[in-house]
Scaffold this motif. Structure first.
Motif, PDB file in Angstrom:
ATOM      1  N   LYS A  50      67.623  21.018  63.130  1.00  0.00           N
ATOM      2  CA  LYS A  50      68.836  20.922  62.316  1.00  0.00           C
ATOM      3  C   LYS A  50      69.036  19.438  62.045  1.00  0.00           C
ATOM      4  O   LYS A  50      69.018  18.624  62.974  1.00  0.00           O
ATOM      5  N   ASP A 109      68.531  23.072  57.584  1.00  0.00           N
ATOM      6  CA  ASP A 109      67.558  23.707  58.468  1.00  0.00           C
ATOM      7  C   ASP A 109      66.202  23.128  58.099  1.00  0.00           C
ATOM      8  O   ASP A 109      65.796  23.202  56.933  1.00  0.00           O
ATOM      9  N   LYS A 163      66.638  19.307  67.835  1.00  0.00           N
ATOM     10  CA  LYS A 163      65.482  20.206  67.916  1.00  0.00           C
ATOM     11  C   LYS A 163      65.943  21.547  68.459  1.00  0.00           C
ATOM     12  O   LYS A 163      66.621  21.619  69.478  1.00  0.00           O
ATOM     13  N   GLU A 164      65.567  22.617  67.776  1.00  0.00           N
ATOM     14  CA  GLU A 164      65.920  23.969  68.182  1.00  0.00           C
ATOM     15  C   GLU A 164      64.861  24.520  69.140  1.00  0.00           C
ATOM     16  O   GLU A 164      63.735  24.024  69.187  1.00  0.00           O
TER      17      GLU A 164
END
Length: 189
Positions: free
Chosen positions: A119, A136, A112-113
């Motif tokens: 990703k 992405d 988790k970004e």
């Protein structure tokens, strides 16, 4: 008596299993596709798509990094709007769909970004060649009730080099960098 009732109430609450945060979803092949873009002659882009995507997505809403994806794309669903090109892409020059009728993806890691996107890394297999690819991922929707089930959607994109997978025909005419965009609707019956 009061403490006995409290103990009984606490025992009853603890005996009830917590709601599962992990849910299993089937990719709806009628509402999912994989589009691709490749340079042609170095001067323009050609787009195409695979109109059937099948698979299973396990989503852990409490910890998205514990989620997983397995997907299969039948190569006979390839469509570029030009029959002659479709047939050539399915031939042994490119995908060799007679020998390798599907391409597959199996996730190995999801991160988790900070901005809420993700990703997703996994193993992509094309023409019997497996390579690690990172997508992405964005737009994982909340579940909704529609069309006889519960549904969610998600989008993902990546770039691959076709040469890495043994798809090497027509160098110079067909670019090596392939942009991939997935739009997936999932259903839970």
């Amino acid at each position: 008596m009061k403490s006995w009732l409290m103990a009984l109430g606490l025992a009853a609450v603890l005996a009830v299993p917590a709601a599962a945060a992990t849910t299993t979803w089937q990719i709806d092949p009628n509402h999912a596709n994989a589009q691709f873009t490749v340079r042609h002659l170095g001067i323009s882009n050609v787009q195409g798509e695979f109109t059937k995507v099948n698979g299973t997505v396990v989503i852990d809403d409490d910890d998205i990094t514990k989620s997983s994806v397995e997907a299969t794309i039948p190569l006979d669903s390839l469509f570029t709007r030009v029959t002659m090109r479709d047939n050539d892409l399915k031939s042994e020059h490119f995908f060799n769909a007679a020998q390798f009728p599907t391409m597959t993806f199996k996730s190995t890691k999801i991160v988790k970004e900070a901005d809420g996107s993700m990703k997703m890394t996994g193993d992509l297999t094309i023409r019997g060649v497996t390579k690690e690819v990172t997508f992405d991922v964005s737009g994982l929707t909340a579940p909704i009730k529609a069309m006889g089930g519960t549904r969610r959607g998600v989008a993902a994109s990546t770039h691959i080099n076709r040469q890495d997978f043994g798809v090497s025909a027509d160098p110079g005419m067909v670019g090596d960098d392939i942009a991939i965009q997935l739009d997936v609707e999932m259903v839970q019956k």
